[in-house]
Design a protein around this motif. Structure first.
Motif, PDB file in Angstrom:
ATOM      1  N   ARG A 468      16.430 -26.923 -29.749  1.00 50.18           N
ATOM      2  CA  ARG A 468      15.058 -26.925 -29.239  1.00 50.18           C
ATOM      3  C   ARG A 468      14.742 -25.681 -28.411  1.00 50.18           C
ATOM      4  O   ARG A 468      13.617 -25.190 -28.442  1.00 50.18           O
ATOM      5  N   SER A 469      15.697 -25.171 -27.656  1.00 48.30           N
ATOM      6  CA  SER A 469      15.468 -24.017 -26.783  1.00 48.30           C
ATOM      7  C   SER A 469      16.515 -22.951 -27.100  1.00 48.30           C
ATOM      8  O   SER A 469      17.710 -23.178 -26.908  1.00 48.30           O
ATOM      9  N   ILE A 470      16.060 -21.796 -27.573  1.00 54.67           N
ATOM     10  CA  ILE A 470      16.967 -20.767 -28.071  1.00 54.67           C
ATOM     11  C   ILE A 470      16.653 -19.425 -27.397  1.00 54.67           C
ATOM     12  O   ILE A 470      15.485 -19.035 -27.286  1.00 54.67           O
ATOM     13  N   LEU A 471      17.691 -18.741 -26.943  1.00 52.91           N
ATOM     14  CA  LEU A 471      17.580 -17.350 -26.538  1.00 52.91           C
ATOM     15  C   LEU A 471      18.131 -16.497 -27.674  1.00 52.91           C
ATOM     16  O   LEU A 471      19.257 -16.710 -28.128  1.00 52.91           O
ATOM     17  N   ALA A 472      17.331 -15.534 -28.137  1.00 54.39           N
ATOM     18  CA  ALA A 472      17.739 -14.678 -29.249  1.00 54.39           C
ATOM     19  C   ALA A 472      17.751 -13.220 -28.781  1.00 54.39           C
ATOM     20  O   ALA A 472      16.847 -12.776 -28.070  1.00 54.39           O
ATOM     21  N   PHE A 473      18.796 -12.492 -29.178  1.00 54.46           N
ATOM     22  CA  PHE A 473      18.965 -11.098 -28.790  1.00 54.46           C
ATOM     23  C   PHE A 473      19.146 -10.251 -30.052  1.00 54.46           C
ATOM     24  O   PHE A 473      19.801 -10.676 -31.009  1.00 54.46           O
ATOM     25  N   ARG A 474      18.584  -9.047 -30.023  1.00 55.19           N
ATOM     26  CA  ARG A 474      18.736  -8.142 -31.157  1.00 55.19           C
ATOM     27  C   ARG A 474      18.912  -6.712 -30.646  1.00 55.19           C
ATOM     28  O   ARG A 474      18.242  -6.288 -29.704  1.00 55.19           O
ATOM     29  N   GLY A 475      19.826  -5.982 -31.266  1.00 56.80           N
ATOM     30  CA  GLY A 475      20.019  -4.578 -30.936  1.00 56.80           C
ATOM     31  C   GLY A 475      20.190  -3.756 -32.199  1.00 56.80           C
ATOM     32  O   GLY A 475      20.840  -4.194 -33.153  1.00 56.80           O
ATOM     33  N   THR A 476      19.582  -2.561 -32.227  1.00 58.58           N
ATOM     34  CA  THR A 476      19.651  -1.668 -33.379  1.00 58.58           C
ATOM     35  C   THR A 476      19.937  -0.257 -32.904  1.00 58.58           C
ATOM     36  O   THR A 476      19.378   0.189 -31.886  1.00 58.58           O
ATOM     37  N   ILE A 477      20.799   0.443 -33.626  1.00 60.15           N
ATOM     38  CA  ILE A 477      21.088   1.831 -33.314  1.00 60.15           C
ATOM     39  C   ILE A 477      21.237   2.598 -34.616  1.00 60.15           C
ATOM     40  O   ILE A 477      21.764   2.067 -35.603  1.00 60.15           O
ATOM     41  N   GLY A 478      20.708   3.822 -34.650  1.00 58.59           N
ATOM     42  CA  GLY A 478      20.771   4.605 -35.876  1.00 58.59           C
ATOM     43  C   GLY A 478      20.902   6.084 -35.584  1.00 58.59           C
ATOM     44  O   GLY A 478      20.498   6.570 -34.525  1.00 58.59           O
TER      45      GLY A 478
END
Length: 607
Positions: A468-478
């Motif tokens: 029901r309660s979600i913490l989402a993280f995203r990281g990108t490097i190029g």
């Protein structure tokens, strides 16, 4: 009106409430005296059974009826009395009857002597340590029916998993010992011989080749009979995408030369499907079109998808309408069971403010699973394109050999279904060459990029229910190595902005701009990160809040350039195929000609 006095034990009270017709049926229409008296007598048996199922064999049940009419003294009636119906019939029609249910649980009984014998010879049955652990029934345990009866099922599963395909475990007999307040349990079980998998028969196939099915099977004749492995093979075949149902059962009621035959039965799914796709954001505008898919093209679960889409309608990062037409071919188990072939032929036209592109592409690649969560991919790409940027038109011929690796332990097979735990990560490298054509030279460069996302379910810290309660993280490097910005075709450079990196900034709106205009130059390095909170509300709705940040640089080293930050939020409507997403992003430090806000609508989460 029925009232139940709690016993103070949660599981017992729940069992009593679930068993009582007086409680569960009191909201229904009124019944006559004889029907009500019958319901009262039945409740005695039901409540006694509920007590015993929880291990209380000396408990008592008392049901008392009261007249509640004004000015009348309460009259107590023994619920087990033979004249209950007559007493009920004597109550005036305008008066109500109240029912009080009282349960005294008494002492808890425990498991006494546990025996396990062969039903034919009456000899004791010897179990392995693993089978004993699965059986789990021991002297001194509370004599709860679920535990006592469930032990037999657990033992049967363990015996079959050890190859005893013909094992039987009978319903136990229980012997009440009031003097010791114990319950002796006698089980009869016949393990039978250990068998291997015998002949595997296949039925129901029409267009799918039997040879493909047999190659695909994860079980083979001669291996140990194990239901878990057999069902895993069934589920794997179901996931191929050409069957609507796959069933498997034992092919015999007795051993056949020391083996157990298996019968697989298949029901093939429809071979053709027509679909549509659509999306909208204020920067890229409307993207929509139709597709047609042919499943099982050559009888080996091959898939051909043809799609035609219109792009760029009304987007702030677009100068006009474009198109995207492609054909995708997918072949599973290409020369190896865990290796898939993908081929795409594509024609597209994109009229971004940053550049205008018309291109033909051909790409082919292999994806190979190398572990439970890992796969690698490698392939070839060829592209012929014309790009107009800042009033200059150039032709490019690009050849590349992309390769990469990906990790995913989220347990989500459908890309549209939101992940609630675990992580995804990928790393890719694409050595490329741009051959000299009209107005351009030859350049060699390698595009490197890595992306990772992680999902934390807040139920683990006691905040909410699972999922029901979600913490989402995203990281990108190029990074692009080997060539400077202007030696690289514009479509191969790195850009940021939009739902894939920094929301609130239009597509390609983060990074170096041409003379402080809306024309993006692109760069040779990129880094971006996101923190997003997702909350489901009620059954079908949800909300989200996010912070995005990213930058594009003119050197090959990431973490250079001007950092841009966007914030925002959105709503979700959850459908059977995935959530419909609507997000609004606002830039905190927008450039002079940047958008003041951006709206994104799509199917599924952004990552």
């Amino acid at each position: 009106m029925t009232q139940l006095k709690p016993t103070g034990q949660g599981d017992l009270d729940a069992a009593i409430k679930a068993s009582s017709d007086l409680l569960n049926l009191q909201a229904t229409h009124a019944v006559g005296p004889f029907a009500l008296s019958g319901r009262i007598r039945n409740d005695y048996d039901r409540l006694r059974t509920a007590l015993e199922s929880c291990g209380y064999y000396e408990g008592t049940v008392t049901i008392t009826l009261h007249r509640t009419g004004a000015g009348k003294d309460a009259v107590k009636v023994d619920g087990q009395s033979a004249d209950v119906a007559a007493w009920i019939d004597s109550v005036p029609a305008k008066e109500k009857i109240a029912v009080d249910v009282t349960v005294e649980k008494g002492p808890l009984y425990h498991v006494g002597v546990v025996t396990l014998h062969d039903p034919k010879t009456d000899a004791p049955v010897e179990l392995t340590a693993q089978q004993k652990a699965a059986f789990g029934l021991k002297s001194g345990m509370p004599a709860v029916a679920e535990t006592v009866l469930g032990a037999g099922g657990h033992l049967l599963d363990a015996l079959r998993e050890d190859g005893h395909a013909l094992a039987t475990v009978e319903t136990p007999k229980a012997y009440l010992r009031p003097q010791t307040r114990t319950l002796d349990i006698a089980y009869k079980a016949a393990p039978g011989p250990v068998l291997n998998i015998g002949q595997i028969s296949v039925g129901g196939l029409e267009k799918v080749n039997e040879s493909f099915v047999r190659r695909r099977m994860t079980i083979k004749e001669g291996q140990l009979y194990q239901p878990s492995q057999i069902d895993a093979a069934r589920q794997d075949l179901t996931g191929v995408g050409v069957f609507s149902n796959v069933a498997v059962k034992d092919g015999s009621t007795h051993a056949v030369n020391g083996t157990m035959p298996l019968d697989f039965t298949f029901k093939e799914a429809k071979r053709h499907a027509i679909g549509a796709e659509a999306g909208y954001s204020t920067d890229l505008g409307v993207r929509g079109g139709v597709n047609w898919t042919h499943f099982n093209l050559f009888g080996n679960a091959e898939r051909l998808k043809l799609a035609a889409l219109v792009t760029g309608l009304g987007g702030s990062a677009q100068q006009g309408l474009g198109y995207d037409v492609y054909a995708d071919f997918f072949k599973p188990d290409f020369y190896s069971r865990k290796q898939n072939l993908s081929v795409r032929l594509e024609g597209l036209r994109q009229l971004f403010w940053s550049y205008q592109q018309t291109a033909l592409l051909a790409r082919a690649g292999l994806t190979r699973q190398i572990g439970r969560y890992w796969n690698v991919n490698y392939g070839l790409l060829a592209e012929q394109e014309n790009i107009k940027q800042f009033g200059v038109s150039r032709d490019y011929t690009i050849l590349a050999a992309p390769l990469g690796a990906a990790f995913d332990n989220t347990g989500v097979g459908n890309p549209i279904e939101p992940a609630t735990h675990g992580m995804r990560a990928s790393i890719n490298a694409a050595p490329s060459v741009s051959l000299g054509n009209k107005g351009s030279g030859v350049s060699f460069f390698t595009i490197l990029n890595a992306t990772a996302s992680a999902y934390l379910d807040l139920t683990h810290i006691g905040i909410s229910k699972p999922g029901r309660s979600i913490l989402a993280f995203r990281g990108t490097i190029g990074s692009i190595q080997g060539a400077g910005t202007y030696d690289i075709p514009p479509d191969q450079r790195l850009y940021a902005g939009g739902s894939a990196t920094v929301r609130g900034f239009r597509w390609q709106g983060v990074g170096p701009q041409y003379n402080k205009t809306r024309y993006a130059i692109g760069g040779t390095s990129l880094d971006a990160g996101t923190v997003e909170y997702r909350q489901r509300i009620l059954k079908s709705f949800g909300m989200a809040g996010f912070i995005d940040a990213g930058q594009v640089g003119s050197s090959s080293s990431p973490f250079t350039g001007t950092l841009r930050v966007g914030v925002g939020g959105g709503v979700r409507y959850y459908t059977p195929i995935g959530p419909i997403r609507l997000d609004v992003g606002v830039p905190l430090n927008r450039p002079d000609r940047g958008d003041k806000w951006d709206l994104y609508i799509g199917l599924g989460e952004t990552f």
